[in-house]
Design an enzyme around this catalytic site. Structure first.
Site, mmCIF file in Angstrom:
data_model
loop_
_atom_site.group_PDB
_atom_site.id
_atom_site.type_symbol
_atom_site.label_atom_id
_atom_site.label_comp_id
_atom_site.label_asym_id
_atom_site.label_seq_id
_atom_site.Cartn_x
_atom_site.Cartn_y
_atom_site.Cartn_z
ATOM 1 N N GLU A 151 0.813 -1.233 0.000
ATOM 2 C CA GLU A 151 0.000 0.000 0.000
ATOM 3 C C GLU A 151 0.845 1.281 0.000
ATOM 4 O O GLU A 151 0.601 2.182 0.799
ATOM 5 C CB GLU A 151 -0.975 -0.038 1.183
ATOM 6 C CG GLU A 151 -1.882 -1.254 1.135
ATOM 7 C CD GLU A 151 -2.751 -1.450 2.365
ATOM 8 O OE1 GLU A 151 -2.736 -0.600 3.261
ATOM 9 O OE2 GLU A 151 -3.466 -2.474 2.426
ATOM 10 N N GLU A 257 -6.203 -10.657 -1.136
ATOM 11 C CA GLU A 257 -6.985 -10.426 0.095
ATOM 12 C C GLU A 257 -8.479 -10.410 -0.236
ATOM 13 O O GLU A 257 -9.212 -9.511 0.179
ATOM 14 C CB GLU A 257 -6.574 -9.096 0.749
ATOM 15 C CG GLU A 257 -5.098 -8.991 1.036
ATOM 16 C CD GLU A 257 -4.708 -7.740 1.818
ATOM 17 O OE1 GLU A 257 -5.586 -7.001 2.305
ATOM 18 O OE2 GLU A 257 -3.492 -7.497 1.937
HETATM 19 O O1 9MR Z 1 -7.356 -7.962 8.553
HETATM 20 C C1 9MR Z 1 -6.286 -7.277 9.221
HETATM 21 C C2 9MR Z 1 -6.741 -6.788 10.589
HETATM 22 O O2 9MR Z 1 -7.105 -7.887 11.397
HETATM 23 C C3 9MR Z 1 -5.631 -5.982 11.230
HETATM 24 O O3 9MR Z 1 -6.094 -5.437 12.432
HETATM 25 C C4 9MR Z 1 -5.196 -4.867 10.283
HETATM 26 C C5 9MR Z 1 -4.012 -4.084 10.855
HETATM 27 O O4 9MR Z 1 -2.883 -4.890 10.967
HETATM 28 O O5 9MR Z 1 -4.819 -5.387 9.032
HETATM 29 C C6 9MR Z 1 -5.853 -6.104 8.386
HETATM 30 O O6 9MR Z 1 -5.376 -6.598 7.152
HETATM 31 C C7 9MR Z 1 -5.077 -5.620 6.156
HETATM 32 C C8 9MR Z 1 -3.911 -6.148 5.348
HETATM 33 O O7 9MR Z 1 -2.818 -6.444 6.197
HETATM 34 C C9 9MR Z 1 -3.479 -5.142 4.297
HETATM 35 N N1 9MR Z 1 -4.601 -4.780 3.461
HETATM 36 C C10 9MR Z 1 -5.804 -4.344 4.151
HETATM 37 C C11 9MR Z 1 -6.223 -5.402 5.178
HETATM 38 C C12 9MR Z 1 -7.531 -5.003 5.848
HETATM 39 O O8 9MR Z 1 -7.373 -3.842 6.596
#
Ligand code: 9MR
Length: 344
Positions: A151, A257
């Site tokens: 990102e 994802e």
């Molecule tokens: O699903 C993830 C959530 O449980 C965490 O709290 C968050 C922060 O670490 O990250 C979420 O996963 C993200 C992923 O790592 C990157 N793309 C967006 C995802 C959803 O926010």
């Protein structure tokens, strides 16, 4: 009239069998001609029977949802915590599952010491190098693919102003990939982001940037299109075009994802059963598009969670219902749509 009513009632009673699964539950990992993955929550993997019974049967690729992010793995400057990662690596070896590393460089889930680190450009580069290489070295041999940078772009195609850009400058992305390949020249390295599947401005900027890195001899193997999508947006032709575009440029394609919110952009009066049926068609179309890629470019489709109960979207709204399994770990029509695409 009364007879007709009775007949209709009987017909309804026989056609409605509560609890009947919408299709047969198979082993997705055996059926698909590409790796089928899920983001995994390691607490649930240890503690929830329903969860750990599904994961190794259905999936042959896992991405850790949280435990490999810097805040968890690198809590202090001179301290790493590989406890959960080691456990997950063992689990994956035991069940012959690929483990995809997520994520080395991001603007979120950072430990406080990193966010507040004071140093010049050289010191920040050293910090980043040490972080990336320590983690890759630790997991070498077991983790063979990584989201190196996550990102880094805004929706308009400009670079996100994160700590890395502020302290190192634009070259941080190139450096991150370089440090990664120094640590393991055989692993596959990915750039991962959301909204790439729109095939719009952001996609254009990312692909131009990554082509530039490749032209300089930097090893970038693939792109993760996160695919947090709605039922009708982005349109399937844009999603398919984005995937084809990556293939044409020689990047492995990871739908990294995947989740499909049934409520995003929909009327609040829409019936849940209709939305679930649309969700089934949606995953079928997305998967069929992915299968049009040459097999060598299909890095995999990874769902961002297992059941509606453990999706990040559920934290915001119980109504999103974005995954293959419902909150009680029963397959949903979406699961059947995915299987139908695999069968075609
Ligand atoms: O699903 C993830 C959530 O449980 C965490 O709290 C968050 C922060 O670490 O990250 C979420 O996963 C993200 C992923 O790592 C990157 N793309 C967006 C995802 C959803 O926010």
């Amino acid at each position: 009239m009364q007879k007709l009513f009775l007949f209709a009632l009987l017909l309804f009673a026989f056609s409605f069998k509560p609890g009947e699964p919408p299709c047969e539950e198979i082993r997705l990992r055996d059926k698909a001609l590409f790796p089928v993955g899920a983001a995994v929550n390691t607490d649930k993997l240890k503690n929830e029977e329903n969860y750990w019974k599904i994961v190794p049967v259905q999936f042959n690729s896992l991405t850790p949802e949280r435990i490999m992010k810097p805040a968890y793995l690198h809590p202090q400057k001179d301290k790493y915590n590989f406890f959960e990662t080691d456990h997950l690596m063992d689990f994956c070896k035991q069940f012959k599952i690929r483990l995809h590393g997520h994520t080395l460089i991001w603007h979120k889930s950072l430990p406080e010491w990193m966010e507040t680190f004071k140093g010049n450009k050289t010191e920040w580069e050293a910090l980043m190098k040490e972080h990336i290489q320590t983690i890759i070295h630790h997991c070498k041999g077991t983790i063979k693919s990584w989201d190196v940078v996550n990102e880094a772009f805004n929706d308009d195609g400009t670079l996100r102003k994160n700590i890395w850009l502020k302290n190192i400058g634009e070259s941080y992305i190139e450096k991150a990939f370089l440090y990664a390949s120094e640590a393991d020249s055989t692993a596959k390295f990915f750039y991962n982001d959301y909204s790439l599947e729109k095939h719009g401005e952001k996609f254009g900027a990312v692909i131009a940037f990554l082509k530039g890195l490749k032209a300089k001899g930097i090893k970038v193997d693939g792109v993760g299109m996160q695919m947090h999508v709605a039922l009708d947006y982005p349109v399937i032709t844009d999603i398919d075009a984005a995937a084809m575009h990556l293939q044409e440029e020689g990047f492995l394609v990871h739908y990294s994802e995947v989740d499909i919110s049934i409520r995003a952009g929909q009327s609040i009066f829409a019936k849940r059963s209709n939305l679930l049926a649309l969700q089934k068609q949606r995953i079928k179309a997305i998967t069929s598009g992915f299968m049009k890629l040459k097999q060598a470019y299909r890095f995999g489709i990874t769902f961002w969670g297992v059941s509606d109960n453990d999706s990040w979207l559920t934290e915001e709204s119980l109504r999103a219902m974005p995954l293959l399994y419902d909150a009680s770990y029963k397959i949903k029509p979406m699961y059947c749509g995915f299987v139908e695409a695999l069968e075609n």
